[in-house]
Design a protein around this motif. Structure first.
Motif, PDB file in Angstrom:
ATOM      1  N   TYR A 104     103.696  25.212 144.683  1.00  0.00           N
ATOM      2  CA  TYR A 104     104.095  25.768 143.648  1.00  0.00           C
ATOM      3  C   TYR A 104     103.552  25.451 142.174  1.00  0.00           C
ATOM      4  O   TYR A 104     103.104  24.179 142.225  1.00  0.00           O
ATOM      5  CB  TYR A 104     105.653  25.144 143.283  1.00  0.00           C
ATOM      6  CG  TYR A 104     106.708  25.709 144.046  1.00  0.00           C
ATOM      7  CD1 TYR A 104     107.359  26.924 143.824  1.00  0.00           C
ATOM      8  CD2 TYR A 104     107.193  25.136 145.354  1.00  0.00           C
ATOM      9  CE1 TYR A 104     108.267  27.423 144.673  1.00  0.00           C
ATOM     10  CE2 TYR A 104     108.169  25.604 146.149  1.00  0.00           C
ATOM     11  CZ  TYR A 104     108.645  26.750 145.733  1.00  0.00           C
ATOM     12  OH  TYR A 104     109.757  27.277 146.606  1.00  0.00           O
TER      13      TYR A 104
ATOM     14  N   HIS B 124     118.634  25.475 147.005  1.00  0.00           N
ATOM     15  CA  HIS B 124     117.521  26.350 146.744  1.00  0.00           C
ATOM     16  C   HIS B 124     118.131  27.283 145.505  1.00  0.00           C
ATOM     17  O   HIS B 124     119.228  27.761 145.958  1.00  0.00           O
ATOM     18  CB  HIS B 124     117.012  27.080 147.824  1.00  0.00           C
ATOM     19  CG  HIS B 124     115.798  27.977 147.888  1.00  0.00           C
ATOM     20  ND1 HIS B 124     115.556  29.107 148.408  1.00  0.00           N
ATOM     21  CD2 HIS B 124     115.041  28.178 146.740  1.00  0.00           C
ATOM     22  CE1 HIS B 124     114.732  29.697 148.035  1.00  0.00           C
ATOM     23  NE2 HIS B 124     114.104  29.029 147.003  1.00  0.00           N
TER      24      HIS B 124
ATOM     25  N   HIS C 132     117.284  30.073 142.121  1.00  0.00           N
ATOM     26  CA  HIS C 132     116.570  30.702 141.354  1.00  0.00           C
ATOM     27  C   HIS C 132     117.241  31.097 139.851  1.00  0.00           C
ATOM     28  O   HIS C 132     118.579  31.267 140.041  1.00  0.00           O
ATOM     29  CB  HIS C 132     116.186  32.206 141.946  1.00  0.00           C
ATOM     30  CG  HIS C 132     114.994  31.876 143.002  1.00  0.00           C
ATOM     31  ND1 HIS C 132     114.373  33.174 143.360  1.00  0.00           N
ATOM     32  CD2 HIS C 132     114.746  30.613 143.617  1.00  0.00           C
ATOM     33  CE1 HIS C 132     113.558  32.538 144.253  1.00  0.00           C
ATOM     34  NE2 HIS C 132     113.472  31.214 144.455  1.00  0.00           N
TER      35      HIS C 132
ATOM     36  N   HIS D 179     111.700  29.983 140.353  1.00  0.00           N
ATOM     37  CA  HIS D 179     112.327  29.186 141.260  1.00  0.00           C
ATOM     38  C   HIS D 179     112.782  27.909 140.456  1.00  0.00           C
ATOM     39  O   HIS D 179     112.125  27.324 139.480  1.00  0.00           O
ATOM     40  CB  HIS D 179     111.368  28.634 142.229  1.00  0.00           C
ATOM     41  CG  HIS D 179     111.751  27.717 143.391  1.00  0.00           C
ATOM     42  ND1 HIS D 179     112.329  27.989 144.346  1.00  0.00           N
ATOM     43  CD2 HIS D 179     111.417  26.190 142.920  1.00  0.00           C
ATOM     44  CE1 HIS D 179     112.324  26.766 145.174  1.00  0.00           C
ATOM     45  NE2 HIS D 179     111.941  25.759 144.313  1.00  0.00           N
TER      46      HIS D 179
HETATM   47 ZN    ZN Z   1     112.774  29.737 145.668  1.00  0.00          ZN
END
Ligand code: ZN
Length: 143
Positions: free
Chosen positions: A59, A87, A89, A103
């Motif tokens: 990332y 998780h 976004h 993200h």
């Molecule tokens: Zn993600």
């Protein structure tokens, strides 16, 4: 692919001054959610977004130290390393109405409202994340 039942809906206010991922995780822990999906709206006073470099398998991150609206934050809850993992976004807008997104790595809550759908029924096994060599990510285990 898995089929879950109807599940259970939870709404929660996330508190000013706390991290949004910590806030979502605390709701999963308080409500015993191990598999689920969620959405949130509100505003953050700062945020850190990620973009996954598909070639480099890591990332890159960008920190934004100014207030933003949460236009849409969506995500899921599954199990990673034997604990609930968030998780998420987010699509955000700034004071000039410019959109940014990615993200979600973290963000300081100004105000946030969470809707979570708990799919943990106990009848279907939890979604579990395992390392995936092809992508370098921790993805849901197949069955
Ligand atoms: Zn993600």
């Amino acid at each position: 692919m898995r089929n879950y039942g109807e599940g259970r809906s939870i709404v929660a206010r996330l508190y000013h001054g706390s991290d949004i991922l910590d806030g979502i995780l605390s709701v999963t822990e308080a409500e015993g959610v191990s598999t689920g999906v969620f959405e949130a709206i509100g505003a953050l006073s700062s945020v850190e977004l990620g973009y996954y470099d598909q070639a480099g398998h890591k990332y890159k991150s960008k920190r934004i130290d100014r207030p933003v609206e949460i236009i849409s934050c969506i995500g899921n809850v599954s199990i990673r390393d034997e604990s609930p993992f968030i998780h998420a976004h987010a699509a955000l807008s700034d004071s000039d109405f410019n959109m940014i997104g990615g993200h979600l790595l973290g963000g300081m809550i100004f105000a946030a409202e969470l809707y979570m759908h708990d799919l943990s029924s106990g009848k279907v096994e939890d979604l579990v994340r395992i390392p995936d060599e092809q992508t370098g990510l921790h993805l849901w285990k197949g069955r």
